[in-house]
Scaffold this active site. Structure first.
Site, PDB file in Angstrom:
ATOM      1  N   GLU A  17       0.846  -1.203   0.000  1.00 32.28           N
ATOM      2  CA  GLU A  17       0.000   0.000   0.000  1.00 32.28           C
ATOM      3  C   GLU A  17       0.876   1.245   0.000  1.00 32.28           C
ATOM      4  O   GLU A  17       1.843   1.334   0.756  1.00 32.28           O
ATOM      5  CB  GLU A  17      -0.899  -0.012   1.232  1.00 32.28           C
ATOM      6  CG  GLU A  17      -1.801   1.210   1.311  1.00 32.28           C
ATOM      7  CD  GLU A  17      -2.814   1.128   2.441  1.00 32.28           C
ATOM      8  OE1 GLU A  17      -3.576   0.155   2.501  1.00 32.28           O
ATOM      9  OE2 GLU A  17      -2.817   2.052   3.279  1.00 32.28           O
ATOM     10  N   HIS A  77      -8.136   3.131  -3.625  1.00 29.76           N
ATOM     11  CA  HIS A  77      -9.014   3.240  -2.459  1.00 29.76           C
ATOM     12  C   HIS A  77     -10.045   4.337  -2.746  1.00 29.76           C
ATOM     13  O   HIS A  77      -9.777   5.282  -3.493  1.00 29.76           O
ATOM     14  CB  HIS A  77      -8.230   3.616  -1.202  1.00 29.76           C
ATOM     15  CG  HIS A  77      -7.259   2.558  -0.757  1.00 29.76           C
ATOM     16  ND1 HIS A  77      -6.903   2.378   0.557  1.00 29.76           N
ATOM     17  CD2 HIS A  77      -6.581   1.606  -1.439  1.00 29.76           C
ATOM     18  CE1 HIS A  77      -6.042   1.382   0.651  1.00 29.76           C
ATOM     19  NE2 HIS A  77      -5.822   0.904  -0.544  1.00 29.76           N
ATOM     20  N   HIS A 151     -12.772  -1.915  15.717  1.00 31.23           N
ATOM     21  CA  HIS A 151     -12.595  -0.562  15.193  1.00 31.23           C
ATOM     22  C   HIS A 151     -12.556   0.414  16.364  1.00 31.23           C
ATOM     23  O   HIS A 151     -13.284   0.258  17.339  1.00 31.23           O
ATOM     24  CB  HIS A 151     -13.736  -0.216  14.225  1.00 31.23           C
ATOM     25  CG  HIS A 151     -13.551   1.104  13.551  1.00 31.23           C
ATOM     26  ND1 HIS A 151     -14.130   2.265  14.016  1.00 31.23           N
ATOM     27  CD2 HIS A 151     -12.821   1.455  12.466  1.00 31.23           C
ATOM     28  CE1 HIS A 151     -13.764   3.269  13.219  1.00 31.23           C
ATOM     29  NE2 HIS A 151     -12.984   2.803  12.276  1.00 31.23           N
ATOM     30  N   LYS A 167     -20.713  -5.931   5.307  1.00 35.56           N
ATOM     31  CA  LYS A 167     -19.912  -5.511   4.147  1.00 35.56           C
ATOM     32  C   LYS A 167     -19.780  -6.676   3.163  1.00 35.56           C
ATOM     33  O   LYS A 167     -19.831  -6.485   1.952  1.00 35.56           O
ATOM     34  CB  LYS A 167     -18.489  -5.124   4.582  1.00 35.56           C
ATOM     35  CG  LYS A 167     -18.371  -3.923   5.483  1.00 35.56           C
ATOM     36  CD  LYS A 167     -16.901  -3.545   5.590  1.00 35.56           C
ATOM     37  CE  LYS A 167     -16.586  -2.768   6.840  1.00 35.56           C
ATOM     38  NZ  LYS A 167     -15.244  -2.191   6.827  1.00 35.56           N
ATOM     39  N   GLN A 178      -6.573  -4.067   9.435  1.00 36.13           N
ATOM     40  CA  GLN A 178      -5.789  -3.006  10.073  1.00 36.13           C
ATOM     41  C   GLN A 178      -4.459  -3.630  10.511  1.00 36.13           C
ATOM     42  O   GLN A 178      -4.395  -4.848  10.747  1.00 36.13           O
ATOM     43  CB  GLN A 178      -6.575  -2.522  11.311  1.00 36.13           C
ATOM     44  CG  GLN A 178      -5.908  -1.443  12.128  1.00 36.13           C
ATOM     45  CD  GLN A 178      -5.689  -0.204  11.293  1.00 36.13           C
ATOM     46  OE1 GLN A 178      -4.712  -0.143  10.554  1.00 36.13           O
ATOM     47  NE2 GLN A 178      -6.567   0.769  11.409  1.00 36.13           N
TER      48      GLN A 178
HETATM   49  P1  FAD Z   1     -16.960   0.964   8.467  1.00 38.12           P
HETATM   50  O1  FAD Z   1     -16.857  -0.465   8.138  1.00 38.12           O
HETATM   51  O2  FAD Z   1     -18.141   1.695   7.935  1.00 38.12           O
HETATM   52  O3  FAD Z   1     -16.889   1.068  10.060  1.00 38.12           O
HETATM   53  C1  FAD Z   1     -16.666   2.283  10.745  1.00 38.12           C
HETATM   54  C2  FAD Z   1     -17.343   2.217  12.102  1.00 38.12           C
HETATM   55  O4  FAD Z   1     -18.771   2.227  11.931  1.00 38.12           O
HETATM   56  C3  FAD Z   1     -17.040   0.966  12.926  1.00 38.12           C
HETATM   57  O5  FAD Z   1     -16.963   1.337  14.263  1.00 38.12           O
HETATM   58  C4  FAD Z   1     -18.228   0.043  12.651  1.00 38.12           C
HETATM   59  O6  FAD Z   1     -18.436  -0.827  13.727  1.00 38.12           O
HETATM   60  C5  FAD Z   1     -19.343   1.062  12.498  1.00 38.12           C
HETATM   61  N1  FAD Z   1     -20.378   0.627  11.544  1.00 38.12           N
HETATM   62  C6  FAD Z   1     -20.207   0.002  10.349  1.00 38.12           C
HETATM   63  N2  FAD Z   1     -21.405  -0.231   9.766  1.00 38.12           N
HETATM   64  C7  FAD Z   1     -22.342   0.274  10.618  1.00 38.12           C
HETATM   65  C8  FAD Z   1     -23.759   0.330  10.601  1.00 38.12           C
HETATM   66  N3  FAD Z   1     -24.437  -0.184   9.572  1.00 38.12           N
HETATM   67  N4  FAD Z   1     -24.395   0.910  11.646  1.00 38.12           N
HETATM   68  C9  FAD Z   1     -23.714   1.420  12.683  1.00 38.12           C
HETATM   69  N5  FAD Z   1     -22.355   1.396  12.777  1.00 38.12           N
HETATM   70  C10 FAD Z   1     -21.683   0.838  11.745  1.00 38.12           C
HETATM   71  N6  FAD Z   1      -8.952   5.840   5.312  1.00 38.12           N
HETATM   72  C11 FAD Z   1      -8.913   6.774   4.327  1.00 38.12           C
HETATM   73  O7  FAD Z   1      -9.370   7.903   4.542  1.00 38.12           O
HETATM   74  N7  FAD Z   1      -8.370   6.490   3.102  1.00 38.12           N
HETATM   75  C12 FAD Z   1      -7.869   5.273   2.803  1.00 38.12           C
HETATM   76  O8  FAD Z   1      -7.392   5.043   1.684  1.00 38.12           O
HETATM   77  C13 FAD Z   1      -7.888   4.248   3.811  1.00 38.12           C
HETATM   78  N8  FAD Z   1      -7.414   3.000   3.564  1.00 38.12           N
HETATM   79  C14 FAD Z   1      -7.514   2.038   4.540  1.00 38.12           C
HETATM   80  C15 FAD Z   1      -7.068   0.744   4.251  1.00 38.12           C
HETATM   81  C16 FAD Z   1      -7.163  -0.267   5.210  1.00 38.12           C
HETATM   82  C17 FAD Z   1      -6.692  -1.655   4.869  1.00 38.12           C
HETATM   83  C18 FAD Z   1      -7.697   0.036   6.496  1.00 38.12           C
HETATM   84  C19 FAD Z   1      -7.760  -1.031   7.560  1.00 38.12           C
HETATM   85  C20 FAD Z   1      -8.145   1.327   6.794  1.00 38.12           C
HETATM   86  C21 FAD Z   1      -8.059   2.329   5.815  1.00 38.12           C
HETATM   87  N9  FAD Z   1      -8.515   3.632   6.076  1.00 38.12           N
HETATM   88  C22 FAD Z   1      -8.460   4.588   5.084  1.00 38.12           C
HETATM   89  C23 FAD Z   1      -9.053   3.993   7.396  1.00 38.12           C
HETATM   90  C24 FAD Z   1     -10.569   3.848   7.442  1.00 38.12           C
HETATM   91  O9  FAD Z   1     -11.193   4.747   6.560  1.00 38.12           O
HETATM   92  C25 FAD Z   1     -11.005   4.130   8.887  1.00 38.12           C
HETATM   93  O10 FAD Z   1     -10.587   3.099   9.732  1.00 38.12           O
HETATM   94  C26 FAD Z   1     -12.484   4.437   9.067  1.00 38.12           C
HETATM   95  O11 FAD Z   1     -12.670   4.956  10.391  1.00 38.12           O
HETATM   96  C27 FAD Z   1     -13.379   3.227   8.932  1.00 38.12           C
HETATM   97  O12 FAD Z   1     -13.575   2.857   7.650  1.00 38.12           O
HETATM   98  P2  FAD Z   1     -14.327   1.480   7.288  1.00 38.12           P
HETATM   99  O13 FAD Z   1     -14.576   1.459   5.847  1.00 38.12           O
HETATM  100  O14 FAD Z   1     -13.641   0.328   7.868  1.00 38.12           O
HETATM  101  O15 FAD Z   1     -15.728   1.789   8.026  1.00 38.12           O
END
Ligand code: FAD
Length: 298
Positions: A17, A77, A151, A167, A178
């Protein structure tokens, strides 16, 4: 190439990455660094998506460069942050027109200075909603993020896993974790998900800790715990950056050895654009990836 086909074809996939620079000069410098990355034959590279501005354009420029100039499959991404559904649609059309076949779908972090993600007006609230939109748009291969230690916003790990199942139900095809510094977190999480019926690739995210202060802030931000011995060793050598880097690389090399012996389906190296990281850890990962290809072709 669609990354899900790669994961289906090989027993072990090595990915790297990178993040997009903000300036043209930075883009040119990174392009030169990537030539060094290519020597270690990563199976694909992914490019993160920033909170806004030029770096978002540069995500796409770097992905296209990796795909077309380096001949390595690329994944762009994409986050829900500051985008309406129409804008997401336009980004996806542009990626498709530029032959990028893989998207890492993420919700994104709350803007700096806030502690809660607020759905952009006309946009998406969660990663699951974004994944559904990508699925409807065209046949991208879709990756999503997973959190072995939970998370950071959600203290309930079980609920966090339920959201991961959502998802997957919406169309995520592989999950990249992570980073973690103690393999037990990843291995337990993987076993739990397998027990819950998840069969898609669960990829280990690896980040070498090379500096105590940056590790501390990164761990706090991402909700990642630091093993006691590693913390003690880094603190003791705090004034000697070279020794700290050695401690970090040694730690990660041991992590990789165990993960490979545990049969992980892939390692995603958070290289942070550093050639040193890839030079140090690339040979071990390249070997595992190469052996996996031989196993497929025999
Ligand atoms: P989600 O899966 O939506 O989860 C976020 C939070 O919301 C969690 O606490 C989850 O429990 C909760 N949640 C999920 N669905 C629901 C629901 N339906 N109702 C209520 N709560 C819910 N960030 C960037 O800005 N750019 C990047 O390019 C980037 N790349 C990443 C790559 C990897 C491999 C990883 C692990 C993280 C990356 N991140 C990036 C960070 C990421 O955007 C953050 O960790 C963000 O806070 C969560 O994103 P997510 O898509 O996992 O969110």
């Amino acid at each position: 190439m669609k990354l899900i086909d790669l994961y289906n074809k090989k027993d072990f996939v090595f990915s790297i990455e990178i993040f997009p620079p903000k300036t043209d000069k930075g883009v040119e410098k990174l392009k030169s660094t990537l030539k060094g990355f290519r020597q270690f034959a990563p199976d694909y590279m992914s490019v993160t998506y920033g909170a806004g501005g030029t770096s978002r354009e540069n995500t796409h420029e770097m992905a296209v460069h990796i795909n077309h100039e380096l001949g390595i499959p690329a994944m762009a991404h994409l986050t829900c942050v500051s985008h309406t559904a129409d804008e997401i649609d336009k980004v996806l059309t542009s990626l498709k027109n530029r032959n990028i076949e893989n998207v890492m779908a993420l919700r994104g972090d709350p803007p700096v200075g806030t502690d809660r993600f607020v759905r952009p007006e006309g946009g998406y609230q969660s990663d699951s909603a974004l994944i559904s939109a990508i699925r409807k748009h065209s046949s991208f291969a879709i990756g999503a993020a997973g959190y072995p230690e939970g998370h950071v916003e959600n203290p309930d790990k079980e609920e966090d896993r339920i959201h991961l199942h959502e998802k997957i139900a919406c169309g995520a095809q592989f999950i990249i974790s992570q980073f973690f510094l103690d393999n037990i977190h990843f291995l337990r999480w993987r076993d739990l998900l397998r027990h819950e019926g998840v069969s898609l690739p669960l990829i280990a995210g690896i980040l070498p800790p090379t500096n105590w202060h940056s590790l501390q802030s990164m761990s706090a931000m991402c909700g990642v715990s630091i093993p006691k011995q590693l913390a003690q060793d880094l603190i003791k050598q705090e004034d000697d950056p070279e020794v700290c880097r050695e401690i970090g690389f040694d730690h990660v090399e041991r992590q990789l050895e165990e993960l490979l012996s545990e049969g992980v389906e892939g390692v995603h190296l958070y290289a942070l654009n550093r050639l040193e990281t890839v030079e140090r850890l690339g040979p071990q990962l390249q070997k595992a990836s190469g052996e996996s290809l031989n196993a497929v072709t025999v």
